[in-house]
Design an enzyme around this catalytic site. Sequence first.
Site, PDB file in Angstrom:
ATOM      1  N   LYS A   1     -14.840 -51.081  20.895  1.00 27.30           N
ATOM      2  CA  LYS A   1     -15.121 -50.886  19.473  1.00 27.30           C
ATOM      3  C   LYS A   1     -14.796 -49.453  19.096  1.00 27.30           C
ATOM      4  O   LYS A   1     -14.831 -48.565  19.954  1.00 27.30           O
ATOM      5  CB  LYS A   1     -16.605 -51.191  19.208  1.00 27.30           C
ATOM      6  CG  LYS A   1     -16.940 -51.401  17.746  1.00 27.30           C
ATOM      7  CD  LYS A   1     -18.330 -52.015  17.577  1.00 27.30           C
ATOM      8  CE  LYS A   1     -18.618 -52.251  16.105  1.00 27.30           C
ATOM      9  NZ  LYS A   1     -19.852 -53.008  15.878  1.00 27.30           N
TER      10      LYS A   1
ATOM     11  N   TRP B   1     -20.269 -56.711  25.566  1.00 23.45           N
ATOM     12  CA  TRP B   1     -20.132 -55.678  24.542  1.00 23.45           C
ATOM     13  C   TRP B   1     -21.434 -54.888  24.517  1.00 23.45           C
ATOM     14  O   TRP B   1     -22.511 -55.476  24.540  1.00 23.45           O
ATOM     15  CB  TRP B   1     -19.876 -56.272  23.146  1.00 23.45           C
ATOM     16  CG  TRP B   1     -19.958 -55.194  22.106  1.00 23.45           C
ATOM     17  CD1 TRP B   1     -19.018 -54.248  21.844  1.00 23.45           C
ATOM     18  CD2 TRP B   1     -21.079 -54.911  21.252  1.00 23.45           C
ATOM     19  NE1 TRP B   1     -19.480 -53.385  20.867  1.00 23.45           N
ATOM     20  CE2 TRP B   1     -20.724 -53.769  20.496  1.00 23.45           C
ATOM     21  CE3 TRP B   1     -22.330 -55.498  21.051  1.00 23.45           C
ATOM     22  CZ2 TRP B   1     -21.590 -53.203  19.541  1.00 23.45           C
ATOM     23  CZ3 TRP B   1     -23.193 -54.944  20.117  1.00 23.45           C
ATOM     24  CH2 TRP B   1     -22.811 -53.806  19.365  1.00 23.45           C
TER      25      TRP B   1
ATOM     26  N   ASP C   1     -11.357 -57.388  19.244  1.00 24.65           N
ATOM     27  CA  ASP C   1     -12.019 -57.895  18.039  1.00 24.65           C
ATOM     28  C   ASP C   1     -11.275 -57.327  16.836  1.00 24.65           C
ATOM     29  O   ASP C   1     -11.063 -56.114  16.741  1.00 24.65           O
ATOM     30  CB  ASP C   1     -13.493 -57.436  18.059  1.00 24.65           C
ATOM     31  CG  ASP C   1     -14.297 -57.967  16.878  1.00 24.65           C
ATOM     32  OD1 ASP C   1     -13.831 -57.832  15.732  1.00 24.65           O
ATOM     33  OD2 ASP C   1     -15.408 -58.488  17.095  1.00 24.65           O
TER      34      ASP C   1
ATOM     35  N   ASP D   1     -17.541 -57.368  10.571  1.00 23.15           N
ATOM     36  CA  ASP D   1     -17.901 -58.762  10.830  1.00 23.15           C
ATOM     37  C   ASP D   1     -17.995 -59.663   9.607  1.00 23.15           C
ATOM     38  O   ASP D   1     -18.876 -60.508   9.519  1.00 23.15           O
ATOM     39  CB  ASP D   1     -19.228 -58.796  11.592  1.00 23.15           C
ATOM     40  CG  ASP D   1     -19.105 -58.117  12.942  1.00 23.15           C
ATOM     41  OD1 ASP D   1     -18.420 -58.660  13.795  1.00 23.15           O
ATOM     42  OD2 ASP D   1     -19.674 -57.028  13.113  1.00 23.15           O
TER      43      ASP D   1
ATOM     44  N   HIS E   1     -11.572 -61.906  19.329  1.00 19.93           N
ATOM     45  CA  HIS E   1     -12.629 -62.188  18.364  1.00 19.93           C
ATOM     46  C   HIS E   1     -12.015 -62.164  16.974  1.00 19.93           C
ATOM     47  O   HIS E   1     -11.667 -61.093  16.471  1.00 19.93           O
ATOM     48  CB  HIS E   1     -13.743 -61.131  18.449  1.00 19.93           C
ATOM     49  CG  HIS E   1     -14.763 -61.444  19.500  1.00 19.93           C
ATOM     50  ND1 HIS E   1     -15.868 -60.660  19.720  1.00 19.93           N
ATOM     51  CD2 HIS E   1     -14.855 -62.480  20.373  1.00 19.93           C
ATOM     52  CE1 HIS E   1     -16.590 -61.192  20.699  1.00 19.93           C
ATOM     53  NE2 HIS E   1     -15.989 -62.291  21.112  1.00 19.93           N
TER      54      HIS E   1
ATOM     55  N   HIS F   1     -12.575 -54.173  15.104  1.00 17.08           N
ATOM     56  CA  HIS F   1     -13.002 -53.026  15.909  1.00 17.08           C
ATOM     57  C   HIS F   1     -11.987 -51.901  16.018  1.00 17.08           C
ATOM     58  O   HIS F   1     -12.002 -51.135  16.975  1.00 17.08           O
ATOM     59  CB  HIS F   1     -13.396 -53.492  17.312  1.00 17.08           C
ATOM     60  CG  HIS F   1     -14.708 -54.210  17.325  1.00 17.08           C
ATOM     61  ND1 HIS F   1     -15.408 -54.471  18.472  1.00 17.08           N
ATOM     62  CD2 HIS F   1     -15.464 -54.702  16.326  1.00 17.08           C
ATOM     63  CE1 HIS F   1     -16.528 -55.117  18.187  1.00 17.08           C
ATOM     64  NE2 HIS F   1     -16.568 -55.268  16.880  1.00 17.08           N
TER      65      HIS F   1
ATOM     66  N   ASP G   1     -17.702 -52.438   7.688  1.00 20.13           N
ATOM     67  CA  ASP G   1     -18.220 -53.595   8.424  1.00 20.13           C
ATOM     68  C   ASP G   1     -17.117 -54.313   9.185  1.00 20.13           C
ATOM     69  O   ASP G   1     -16.026 -54.525   8.662  1.00 20.13           O
ATOM     70  CB  ASP G   1     -18.882 -54.574   7.458  1.00 20.13           C
ATOM     71  CG  ASP G   1     -19.401 -55.801   8.188  1.00 20.13           C
ATOM     72  OD1 ASP G   1     -20.074 -55.614   9.216  1.00 20.13           O
ATOM     73  OD2 ASP G   1     -19.118 -56.931   7.763  1.00 20.13           O
TER      74      ASP G   1
ATOM     75  N   ASP H   1     -16.039 -64.236  15.579  1.00 20.54           N
ATOM     76  CA  ASP H   1     -17.174 -63.318  15.622  1.00 20.54           C
ATOM     77  C   ASP H   1     -17.399 -62.694  14.251  1.00 20.54           C
ATOM     78  O   ASP H   1     -16.700 -61.769  13.868  1.00 20.54           O
ATOM     79  CB  ASP H   1     -16.925 -62.211  16.666  1.00 20.54           C
ATOM     80  CG  ASP H   1     -18.102 -61.251  16.760  1.00 20.54           C
ATOM     81  OD1 ASP H   1     -19.195 -61.597  16.269  1.00 20.54           O
ATOM     82  OD2 ASP H   1     -17.927 -60.149  17.325  1.00 20.54           O
TER      83      ASP H   1
ATOM     84  N   GLU I   1     -15.442 -55.867  25.797  1.00 24.12           N
ATOM     85  CA  GLU I   1     -15.054 -55.697  24.386  1.00 24.12           C
ATOM     86  C   GLU I   1     -15.232 -54.255  23.913  1.00 24.12           C
ATOM     87  O   GLU I   1     -16.309 -53.676  24.015  1.00 24.12           O
ATOM     88  CB  GLU I   1     -15.902 -56.628  23.518  1.00 24.12           C
ATOM     89  CG  GLU I   1     -15.597 -56.511  22.029  1.00 24.12           C
ATOM     90  CD  GLU I   1     -16.404 -57.495  21.181  1.00 24.12           C
ATOM     91  OE1 GLU I   1     -17.338 -58.126  21.708  1.00 24.12           O
ATOM     92  OE2 GLU I   1     -16.099 -57.604  19.974  1.00 24.12           O
TER      93      GLU I   1
END
Length: 424
Positions: A234, A191, A265, A302, A292, A268, A300, A332, A232
Amino acid sequence: MKPYKNKAAIEEAYGLAQEAYRKFGVDTAGAIRQAMDIPISIHCWQGDDVTGFEGVSGISGGGILATGNYPGRARNGDELRGDAEFAFSLIPGKKRFNLHSFYAETGGLEVSRDALEPEHFKKWLKWSQEKNIPLDFNPSFFSHPLADSGYTLASPDPEIRRFWIRHGMGSRCIAAAMGSNQNSPAVNNIWIPDGSKDIPADRLSPRQRLLEGLDEIFRVSLDPNTIADAVESKLFGIGSEAYVVGSHDFYLGYAATKKIRLCLDMGHFHPTETIADKISGTLLFVPGLLVHFSRGLRWDSDHVAIYSDDQRDLCREIIRHKALPRVNIALDFFDASINRIAAWTIGTRSLRKSLLEALLEPTVLLLEAEKAGKNHERLGLMEEFKTLPFGAVWDKLCLDAETPVGPDWLDSVNDYEEKVLLKR
Ligand code: RNT
Ligand code: ZN
């Protein structure tokens, strides 16, 4: 505190649950066994707020950012391993541990990232064997002066690009060494944070450079029994709000043409876009997926993973399509504002819970209703399944795995916090 439930009460509730599921043709014991057997790759970076051991602390400097200053973060390999081991004791089922390159242990020596070798991970490799915890890996394209411009593999500066290409190549060798040290390939996930805060005039050239950089990194073919390569995507990050070079379209195309794994993810994508539907859509074209598990919350990506509808949908999709052999399950997230061991425990337990629930679904009945064109029955059954006594089966899984049942793990975390974390 007194235990949340005693063994007899758990067994009794489980007996009733087993009966309830049997009526729908579901074997609860089989589901527990399968759920326990799915390896979940736990990310090491929740343990220290994505700081790493290179001596630069705080902000990650490139697209991601851990916020909060809860006491007790791990400051070195021994603390991180100790914390992880303690968290493992609270988490049922098979586990892996996922490292970033800046968790190398160089014995005080400054080793440039493009010079990292398996040798710098020998403590991790030894621990992995001793504890029977296979490892996964990630090159780290952030928290570094050569990432300060916001561009790494897609940088217009050829020197910077070369540096990160070397790092990408070296990381694959480290992952392959991990894979040879264990019975399964180490997933090596790339990533990069590259992108632009405001509207770029040229969206193409950085992508062309990324494409070429990746091609160089993947030029050397390594034994697939030791390494599984993933990339990965995003949508946006901090400081890359207007444009991310490694977008979903880019990596979907890349992974499909180069036949490597695509990493999806949960955090993302656009906040209203979930990834459950992408499992069947992408698996027709890529050899495998790395997922993920995370939780996007406004800007955010995460937050700590929880037993949410999004997570449950995603697990159901993976299980319904029997896709586990081609899907690597990883976590993640990073929250520096709460006890980090609790964060690991909450996130991993929630994921195992969602996987178990998916395995308990009487899918055959849904498929039959669908085939018969009885969509009212399909929807009706989906609604009924939601209130099956799932909690009793989850408690039984935790009991059999000799991990705490219900909220009992909180007592252990509080105890560890007092005895270990607050002394740091
Ligand atoms: C960042 C990506 C990436 C990182 C870790 C630290 O947006 O999700 O996976 O979180 O590699
Ligand atoms: Zn991720």
